[in-house]
Design an enzyme around this catalytic site. Structure first.
Site, PDB file in Angstrom:
ATOM      1  N   ASP A   1      28.998  42.479  33.928  1.00 35.74           N
ATOM      2  CA  ASP A   1      27.834  42.619  34.819  1.00 35.74           C
ATOM      3  C   ASP A   1      26.581  42.013  34.174  1.00 35.74           C
ATOM      4  OD1 ASP A   1      28.335  43.646  37.320  1.00 35.74           O
ATOM      5  OD2 ASP A   1      28.221  45.749  36.706  1.00 35.74           O
TER       6      ASP A   1
ATOM      7  N   LYS B   1      35.639  44.465  45.584  1.00 37.39           N
ATOM      8  CA  LYS B   1      35.834  43.804  44.283  1.00 37.39           C
ATOM      9  C   LYS B   1      37.324  43.794  43.923  1.00 37.39           C
ATOM     10  CE  LYS B   1      31.192  44.871  42.686  1.00 37.39           C
ATOM     11  NZ  LYS B   1      30.281  45.746  41.948  1.00 37.39           N
TER      12      LYS B   1
ATOM     13  N   GLN C   1      30.195  50.895  38.027  1.00 36.19           N
ATOM     14  CA  GLN C   1      29.497  50.693  39.299  1.00 36.19           C
ATOM     15  C   GLN C   1      28.222  51.541  39.349  1.00 36.19           C
ATOM     16  OE1 GLN C   1      30.443  48.491  41.829  1.00 36.19           O
ATOM     17  NE2 GLN C   1      28.528  49.063  42.824  1.00 36.19           N
TER      18      GLN C   1
END
Ligand code: NAD
Length: 293
Positions: free
Chosen positions: A122, A55, A99
């Protein structure tokens, strides 16, 4: 049947170019700050570290700034909440992710709820999830958005089709089932959401026009479980035992030749997921309220 492979790598390259152009046109040319993604990583899960590194690299390549906070194994929930609060308050961070998965002693729901929904790139916060379910503009989870985009850009019509989703996780199965059924040209399909408690899954998959498989079991969907001409989206990323290769949730060789479209693993949904995080970060930057046009 001639099965067409849906090339996520190629499409992700195109979308990255579009995002770069948009950054140049609507951010850099207007003398605004470059988009900035925050990433909070906890512990030492190797897959998580690999995902986070990729990422960061993708951000660098496209001109998005990224900042990583890496908290050690065993870090207490309070410390993680403090870091989330700092990201929430920091006006220079447009959006950020925590994460997943988190270590067992950390309450995942509490963590997701503590993220500012306006920075939740997200799309996992209940506010964004609820808006998505109600067809109100919000951040959509990256994998679901990536699948939709892959279908749309390949001119695959979704309305009126019967979609069977296998797996009901918060990050894939549940959101994609919502998006495929919402009132929209890129939805309007009739969705059957199947999961580990669904008996005889093949009774459903054999009737499906579109099958989206997100179970985390290598080669779960076999060719004998689908009807000829169906569109098969393989979300799975599973490491093969004693091999370096990655396996999908679809038994590729038995489905290839029977499906009309199929996503390869790797190179199908994975790259689309990664590029959609960049897209959500761009959207967060364009939504900034502290800079004038
Ligand atoms: P998960 O473990 O959270 O959920 C799996 C789902 O599968 C559950 O809802 C469960 O009910 C269902 N399931 C399990 N066994 C089943 C069975 N025998 N029959 C029917 N349903 C069953 O997994 P997840 O996070 O949704 O991930 C699924 C897969 O997708 C994994 O391989 C993961 O690595 C991969 N993944 C890929 C991407 C990507 O970008 N390509 C993104 C996220 C996850």
């Amino acid at each position: 049947m001639n099965t067409k492979l849906l090339n996520g790598n190629q499409l992700a390259i195109e979308i990255r170019k579009e995002i770069s152009k948009e950054i140049e046109k609507n951010i850099l040319n207007k003398k605004k700050r470059v988009p900035h993604l925050g990433i909070i990583l906890t512990g030492n899960n190797r897959s998580s570290m690999t995902y986070v590194n990729s990422k960061i690299k993708e951000c660098q390549n496209i001109g998005i700034k990224s900042s990583l906070i890496h908290l050690p194994v065993g870090c207490i929930e309070k410390k993680l909440l403090e870091e989330i609060n700092k990201m929430n308050q920091n006006p220079l961070i447009d959006g950020f992710i925590v994460q997943l998965p988190l270590e067992k002693h950390i309450n995942q729901d509490k963590i997701i709820l503590s993220i500012d929904p306006n920075k939740d790139v997200d799309g996992f916060h209940p506010e964004n999830f609820g808006k998505m379910a109600l067809n109100i503009k919000s951040f959509f989870p990256a994998t679901a958005l990536g699948i939709l985009t892959l279908l749309e850009r390949n001119q695959i019509k979704i309305p009126g089709k019967h979609t069977v989703v296998i797996g009901r996780s918060r990050i894939v199965g549940r959101p994609i089932s919502i998006l495929m059924s919402r009132r929209s040209n890129s939805g309007n399909s009739t969705v059957t959401l199947t999961h580990s408690h669904t008996p005889n899954i093949e009774d459903y998959t054999k009737q499906a026009d579109i099958i989206i498989v997100a179970v985390g079991i290598p080669k779960f969907l076999k060719g004998r479980m689908i009807k000829k001409g169906s569109i098969v989206i393989d979300v799975g990323i599973n490491s093969a035992k004693n091999e370096k290769k990655i396996l999908g949730d679809v038994d590729f060789y038995s489905v290839y030749g029977k499906a009309s479209y199929l996503t390869p693993v790797p190179g199908g949904v994975g790259p689309m997921t990664r590029v959609m995080l960049l897209k959500n970060t761009l959207i967060a930057a364009l939504n900034r309220k502290d800079e004038k046009n």
